[in-house]
Design an enzyme around this catalytic site. Sequence first.
Site: not given
Ligand code: IMP
Ligand code: MG
Length: 178
Positions: A43, A97-98, A101, A150-151, A157, A163
Amino acid sequence: MNNNVKKVLVSQEQITERAKQLGKQISEDYKDKYPILVALLKGSIPFMAELMKYIDIDMETEFMDVSSYAGTQSTGEVKIIKDLDRSIKDCDVIIVEDIVDTGRTLKTVSELLYSKGAKSVKIVTLLNKEARRVADIKADYIGFEIPDEFVIGFGLDYDEKYRNLPFVGVLKEECYKE
Ligand code: IMP
Ligand code: MG
């Protein structure tokens, strides 16, 4: 615009403008250092590519692919699918990082990089969803704060699609699978 997109949240122009600002700030903060930018696949690739154009000090790129085990706690394990190509011992690392979350991925990766001997580990993220944070982690450089939606696009993706969109947007409801 892609027919499956309901609305654009962050435009390509906004991303470029913000990447310039962040690149400038990182260049100043690391002017006497030699940062290793570690992009988390897949991402963060478009953001890494955009951001590093505006970093005008010497730096290196590295790539890592990790997957968090479902239900993992903030101190939980990550499975390393692709590891770094070089040692980062005593290096100043910036994780790219993208989106942050829950923060679980970054918390675990950040601890992992320290355990590999990194001198410092900072985080730059294109997007931040503060409302969803579970793990005790903060990004040091944030592109945009976004609401709890959710984006997709600019690397992000849904089921591996979208992507390639040049902006960050929200999918139409009918595009989600059952
Ligand atoms: P975390 O460990 O919950 O912070 O997850 C982060 C990862 O979840 C990101 O690197 C994304 O791959 C995925 N993710 C979280 N939110 C979104 C979203 O809104 N759209 C797409 N991917 C997401
Ligand atoms: Mg990711």
